[in-house]
Design an enzyme around this catalytic site. Structure first.
Site, PDB file in Angstrom:
ATOM      1  CE  LYS A  61       0.288   3.210   0.565  1.00  0.00           C
ATOM      2  NZ  LYS A  61      -1.045   3.665   0.208  1.00  0.00           N
ATOM      3  CD  GLN A 105      -3.969   5.161   1.777  1.00  0.00           C
ATOM      4  OE1 GLN A 105      -2.817   5.452   1.520  1.00  0.00           O
ATOM      5  NE2 GLN A 105      -4.430   3.938   1.601  1.00  0.00           N
ATOM      6  CG  ASP A 128      -1.887   4.864  -5.492  1.00  0.00           C
ATOM      7  OD1 ASP A 128      -1.085   3.961  -5.197  1.00  0.00           O
ATOM      8  OD2 ASP A 128      -2.757   5.298  -4.724  1.00  0.00           O
TER       9      ASP A 128
END
Ligand code: NAP
Length: 306
Positions: A61, A105, A128
């Site tokens: 990322k 995460q 997300d």
């Protein structure tokens, strides 16, 4: 989007590396345009602990932010942090006007109440797309898929790029997780597909997969989708990624099981002979997920400055 298909190499490959490259170039142009308006899209990734798999996903990322000129900050918090403290950090980022995307995460350590943490992220910065607000909005229609989860969005983008229309197609998705299977089902229904979602309690799985024009596997069981489960000419999308670390046995050594390799849910070598289009693992859905995260950051930055 236009399809530049390299016929000589793999005419039927849905090439996630190629398409993600196209998307990242597009995102980087959009970021440059925003910079001219003094808007500097910024993503903050929070990692709790030092899970090696998470660190490797984060590196991918981070690379994509560098490629697209998105500003990036990585907060690596100690493994023992309390839920309350983590939420306080997220709330501070929610108030920070220079931050447009916040990503926690997963997985989080067991002592942390993950649902509370994800709920703390401001919906406008939930890049997300895992929060209830953004997931719920998708139910309304395609027009409300603003911050959609990145893996289902990546699959939709892949189909768009190769001009594969889901309209009227029978789609079977194996897996009903909140981050892949369920949101993908909604997105495909929004695009006029007829969708069946299978899971671990589904009886006679093959009877559902064999009728699918588009088959998506999102389970995490290496090579579970065999050629006899696939309709001739089907489009096969493999979301599964399982790391195989074991030294292969003699019989396995003859197959394509390598040390430390990533293995998908589809028996690629055999299914590719039957499918019309197929994603590889790696190089299929994975890079698309990262590219769509960058798209979401830019979308969040644009919407916050409208
Ligand atoms: P998950 O939350 O564990 O969900 C797995 C799903 O598979 C569940 O719905 C489960 O059913 C179903 N399932 C398990 N065994 C089954 C069986 N024998 N037959 C039919 N269905 C079965 O996993 P996830 O987070 O969705 O991820 C799935 C896979 O995709 C993993 O390999 C993950 O690493 C990969 N992934 C890849 C990306 C990417 O960017 N490439 C992104 C996300 C995930 P129940 O609901 O009944 O338990």
């Amino acid at each position: 989007m236009s399809a530049r298909i390299h016929k000589k190499r793999q005419s039927r490959l849905l090439d996630g590396r190629l398409v993600s490259d196209f998307l990242l170039t597009r995102v980087s142009h959009e970021v440059k345009k925003l910079h001219k308006k003094k808007i500097f899209p910024k993503l903050v990734i929070i990692l709790v602990g030092k899970n090696p798999a998470s660190l490797s996903y984060i590196r991918q990322k981070e690379k994509a932010t560098q490629r697209t000129h998105i500003q990036y900050e990585h907060l690596n918090l100690r493994e023992t942090i309390a839920t309350k403290k983590l939420i306080a950090i997220i709330e501070k980022l929610n108030r920070d006007k220079t931050v447009h995307g916040i990503l926690v995460q997963l997985p989080l350590p067991a002592h942390i109440e993950a649902p509370l943490v994800l709920r703390a992220i401001e919906p406008a910065k939930d890049v997300d797309g895992f929060g209830a607000y953004n997931l719920g909005k998708m139910f309304l229609s395609m027009d409300f898929e603003n911050l959609a989860p990145c893996t289902p969005r990546g699959i939709i983008r892949l189909l768009e790029y190769y001009k594969i229309s889901p309209v009227g197609k029978r789609v079977t998705i194996i897996g009903r997780s909140n981050i892949v299977g369920k949101p993908l089902a909604v997105m495909l229904i929004n695009r006029d597909a007829t969708v069946t979602v299978c899971h671990s309690k589904t009886k006679n799985l093959a009877s559902h997969t064999r009728t699918a024009d588009i088959l998506v596997a999102a389970v995490g069981r290496p090579k579970m989708v065999k050629a006899d489960m696939v309709k001739k000419g089907a489009i096969v999308i493999d979301v599964g990624t399982t790391k195989v670390n074991n030294r292969p046995s003699r019989s396995e050594a003859k197959q394509i099981v390598h040390l430390n390799s990533l293995v998908g849910d589809v028996d690629f070598e055999n299914v590719k002979r039957k499918a019309s289009w197929i994603t590889p693992v790696p190089g299929g859905v994975g890079p698309m997920t990262v590219a769509c995260l960058m798209e979401n950051v830019v979308r969040a930055a644009r919407r916050m400055n409208m």
